[in-house]
Design a protein around this motif. Structure first.
Motif, PDB file in Angstrom:
ATOM      1  N   LEU A   1       3.111  -6.738   5.712  1.00 21.36           N
ATOM      2  CA  LEU A   1       3.913  -7.966   5.646  1.00 21.36           C
ATOM      3  C   LEU A   1       3.218  -9.120   6.364  1.00 21.36           C
ATOM      4  CD1 LEU A   1       7.516  -6.547   6.194  1.00 21.36           C
ATOM      5  CD2 LEU A   1       6.519  -7.404   4.053  1.00 21.36           C
TER       6      LEU A   1
ATOM      7  N   HIS B   1       0.477 -10.421   4.117  1.00 21.33           N
ATOM      8  CA  HIS B   1       1.016 -11.238   3.019  1.00 21.33           C
ATOM      9  C   HIS B   1       1.516 -12.587   3.534  1.00 21.33           C
ATOM     10  CE1 HIS B   1       0.523  -8.483  -0.276  1.00 21.33           C
ATOM     11  NE2 HIS B   1       1.085  -7.506   0.424  1.00 21.33           N
ATOM     12  N   TYR B   2       2.108 -12.598   4.712  1.00 22.85           N
ATOM     13  CA  TYR B   2       2.548 -13.860   5.310  1.00 22.85           C
ATOM     14  C   TYR B   2       1.334 -14.737   5.610  1.00 22.85           C
ATOM     15  CZ  TYR B   2       4.466 -17.102   8.747  1.00 22.85           C
ATOM     16  OH  TYR B   2       4.811 -18.233   9.447  1.00 22.85           O
TER      17      TYR B   2
ATOM     18  N   ARG C   1       1.973 -15.584   0.825  1.00 22.10           N
ATOM     19  CA  ARG C   1       2.871 -15.017  -0.185  1.00 22.10           C
ATOM     20  C   ARG C   1       4.321 -14.982   0.286  1.00 22.10           C
ATOM     21  NH1 ARG C   1      -1.480 -11.255  -0.688  1.00 22.10           N
ATOM     22  NH2 ARG C   1      -2.680 -11.761  -2.552  1.00 22.10           N
ATOM     23  N   LEU C   2       4.531 -15.071   1.598  1.00 17.64           N
ATOM     24  CA  LEU C   2       5.873 -15.053   2.165  1.00 17.64           C
ATOM     25  C   LEU C   2       6.071 -16.294   3.029  1.00 17.64           C
ATOM     26  CD1 LEU C   2       6.020 -11.342   3.419  1.00 17.64           C
ATOM     27  CD2 LEU C   2       7.130 -12.268   1.383  1.00 17.64           C
TER      28      LEU C   2
ATOM     29  N   GLU D   1      11.283 -15.630   4.884  1.00 16.59           N
ATOM     30  CA  GLU D   1      11.195 -14.343   4.180  1.00 16.59           C
ATOM     31  C   GLU D   1      10.548 -13.287   5.074  1.00 16.59           C
ATOM     32  OE1 GLU D   1      10.532 -15.447  -0.489  1.00 16.59           O
ATOM     33  OE2 GLU D   1       8.889 -15.878   0.900  1.00 16.59           O
ATOM     34  N   PHE D   2       9.509 -13.693   5.777  1.00 18.30           N
ATOM     35  CA  PHE D   2       8.805 -12.778   6.666  1.00 18.30           C
ATOM     36  C   PHE D   2       9.743 -12.273   7.758  1.00 18.30           C
ATOM     37  CE2 PHE D   2       6.100 -12.240  10.510  1.00 18.30           C
ATOM     38  CZ  PHE D   2       5.412 -11.112  10.095  1.00 18.30           C
TER      39      PHE D   2
ATOM     40  N   ARG E   1      12.354  -9.916   6.271  1.00 15.66           N
ATOM     41  CA  ARG E   1      11.806  -8.602   5.930  1.00 15.66           C
ATOM     42  C   ARG E   1      11.492  -7.784   7.185  1.00 15.66           C
ATOM     43  NH1 ARG E   1       8.742  -8.650   0.202  1.00 15.66           N
ATOM     44  NH2 ARG E   1       9.832 -10.430  -0.702  1.00 15.66           N
TER      45      ARG E   1
ATOM     46  N   LEU F   1       5.218  -7.319  -3.882  1.00 16.76           N
ATOM     47  CA  LEU F   1       3.946  -7.831  -3.365  1.00 16.76           C
ATOM     48  C   LEU F   1       2.792  -6.949  -3.830  1.00 16.76           C
ATOM     49  CD1 LEU F   1       5.181  -8.406   0.293  1.00 16.76           C
ATOM     50  CD2 LEU F   1       4.805 -10.174  -1.436  1.00 16.76           C
TER      51      LEU F   1
END
Length: 148
Positions: free
Chosen positions: A24, A27-28, A32-33, A37-38, A41, A61
């Motif tokens: 995560l 991706h952050y 992507r986040l 959202e991060f 999650r 993802l």
């Protein structure tokens, strides 16, 4: 992300949650986040109990090669090493700066009053604060010595 050979209902370990947290974070970092959202999650991640719950957090993802990412515990140790003496150095620097400013004010007051210096009140600022810092420094040094 999660090995598909395991059953979705099986309980996940802290290490499994740490790996998903690393995914995560990656991706952050790649955009992507969003931060909301991060955060959402991550809250769901640490409340998750099974592999199935973990898998849903990353299902939308793309896969991330976790072997490229350092282990969470290794990153934590790196951060700890970088800040080992940093907090105390900052605290002592702030103490020294505040003490210096107080002594400068004391000196200016005395110099503008015909060099009739008042009671050395900056001692009451720097003394107790310095004692607290000194005790913290000594206790911290003793604690680090025991951990090695």
């Amino acid at each position: 992300m999660i090995d598909m050979a395991v059953e979705p209902g099986m309980r996940a370990s802290d290490g499994d949650r740490d790996k998903v947290a690393s995914v995560l974070r990656e991706h952050y970092a790649q955009g992507r986040l969003t931060s909301e959202e991060f955060d959402e999650r991550l809250e769901q991640l640490y409340a998750s109990k099974t592999y199935g719950e973990l898998a849903t957090l990353t299902s939308d993802l793309p896969d991330v090669d976790l072997s490229r990412l350092p282990e969470a515990s290794a990153r934590a140790k790196d951060v700890e090493r970088k800040t080992e003496g940093g907090d105390l150095t900052i605290a002592w620097s702030v103490w020294a700066t505040a003490s210096g400013i107080n002594w400068m004010i004391w000196f200016i007051i005395g110099a503008t009053d015909g060099f009739d210096f008042p009671y050395p009140w900056p001692l009451w600022v720097m003394g107790p604060w310095g004692v607290v810092l000194l005790v913290g420094t000594v206790v911290g040094a003793l604690g680090k010595g025991r951990n090695r």
